[in-house]
Design a protein around this motif. Structure first.
Motif, short mmCIF file in Angstrom:
data_model
loop_
_atom_site.label_atom_id
_atom_site.label_comp_id
_atom_site.label_asym_id
_atom_site.label_seq_id
_atom_site.Cartn_x
_atom_site.Cartn_y
_atom_site.Cartn_z
N ARG A 97 5.30 -0.26 -5.42
CA ARG A 97 4.05 0.27 -4.88
C ARG A 97 2.86 -0.23 -5.71
N CYS B 135 -6.15 2.48 -1.62
CA CYS B 135 -5.15 1.97 -0.70
C CYS B 135 -3.86 1.76 -1.48
N PRO C 38 -5.81 -4.92 3.29
CA PRO C 38 -4.97 -6.03 2.83
C PRO C 38 -4.72 -7.02 3.97
N GLN D 231 4.62 -5.12 2.77
CA GLN D 231 4.71 -6.56 2.54
C GLN D 231 6.03 -6.89 1.84
N VAL E 160 -1.95 -10.87 -3.70
CA VAL E 160 -2.14 -9.91 -2.61
C VAL E 160 -3.61 -9.97 -2.19
N ILE F 234 -0.19 -0.26 -1.25
CA ILE F 234 0.63 -1.27 -0.58
C ILE F 234 2.06 -1.12 -1.08
N THR G 180 -0.06 -2.95 4.76
CA THR G 180 0.38 -2.10 3.65
C THR G 180 1.89 -2.12 3.45
#
Length: 335
Positions: free
Chosen positions: A95, A110, A5, A11, A22, A112, A9
């Protein structure tokens, strides 16, 4: 092999425009890639990951032949985007899970974690003091490309190499408003549009959707190029390819030669009155008096009333390709 990103991870987002964006990239995979995202354990939503490489595209005079149009510069680029009113989005901690599977059957994932503040950014907005800012997400939402804050120099700077149609939204969605700021153009290499700003409405989907929105909707853009041309734009769904797409542009362009590294002042307005959207701006050397006349002014009065129109917009910083630009002393007020 990994998902990266653009802003890590951890933000944060605040309600500035109608979607959250994103951006990121994936590397070490075999293309094409299938991908989906889930918000707070909700349903899987597919999205676009760019499979076409940038093999020396001349972004000044041409575009890459990609279904994503101008949204993805490099192979592996992506942007997860979802509505600021998405039913799975909650105030506070969220999330976002991203999952991808490449052409060789390998998977990568992944998560974030981000903080969401649903309160719209009010006006007036003053971003003249950047000394205590740690991240660009403290002052805005990166919609496309990448931007950074330099608190020592007191500027916001686009990140090189600048992506096509890079945009950082700073304000919330409001009706008539005015933005004033300083701008410095560092280098003209590879630049198509020097920006420098837009009253952004949002992106529109292609028909059918492809997992990334490509149609730029603007209530009023201020745009310059290194050839001394200045234009204003108003658009709905530019590059969406839909039948409702329309654009108003200053043609022929106004003349305003710009110099590298010289500091300029800008006054940029959008006005919504009696069903018409009007944009106007002027730019002048910061060490000279402000001119009395507008450099460019356009409105959408001639657009078919059956087509979609704008009634509010969010102020942002804009640039199309090339080398970084610096913005400072940014203020936005209601009119």
């Amino acid at each position: 092999m990994g998902i990266r990103p653009t802003y890590g991870t951890l933000q944060r987002f605040r309600r500035r425009t109608r979607d959250l964006h994103v951006p990121g990239t994936v590397d070490g995979v075999a293309f094409p890639v299938s991908a989906c995202w889930r918000l707070n354990g909700g349903g899987a939503v597919p999205f676009h990951v760019e499979s076409i490489p940038d093999d020396g595209v001349d972004w000044v005079h041409d575009y890459k032949a990609s279904p994503a149009e101008l949204r993805c510069r490099d192979q592996g680029d992506f942007t997860v985007e979802f509505s600021s009113d998405h039913p799975d989005l909650v105030a506070g901690d969220n999330r976002l899970a991203i999952e991808m599977r490449d052409a060789d059957g390998r998977s990568v994932a992944c998560t974030i974690r981000f903080d969401w503040d649903p309160v719209p950014v009010p006006l007036p907005l003053d971003i003249s003091d950047l000394s205590g800012v740690r991240s660009v997400q403290d002052v805005g939402q990166v919609v496309a490309g990448a931007f950074d804050v330099d608190p020592v120099s007191g500027v916001i700077r686009s990140r090189a190499p600048v992506h096509p149609d890079s945009l950082l939204v700073l304000g919330g969605a409001h009706a008539s408003q005015e933005a004033t700021y300083n701008v410095r153009f560092l280098d003209f290499t590879g630049v198509k549009w020097l920006g420098p700003s837009d009253f952004f409405v949002g992106f529109e989907d292609k028909d059918p959707p492809i997992g990334i929105k490509t149609g730029w909707s603007s209530a009023g853009m201020a745009a310059l190029n290194p050839r001394g041309e200045a234009r204003s734009f108003i658009s709905w769904g530019d590059h969406s390819g839909t039948r409702r797409e329309w654009v108003v542009v200053t043609d022929p362009p106004a003349r305003f030669p710009v110099e590298r590294r010289r500091l300029y002042s800008v006054r940029h307005q959008v006005l919504f009155a009696e069903g018409t959207d009007t944009v106007r701006f002027r730019i002048w050397p910061a060490d000279e008096p402000e001119p009395d006349t507008w450099l460019c002014q356009e409105d959408d009065a001639g657009i078919d009333p059956a087509f979609p129109r704008h009634r509010s917009a969010s102020f942002g910083l804009f640039q199309h390709s090339g080398m970084p630009i610096e913005w400072s002393n940014i203020r936005v007020v209601a009119l």
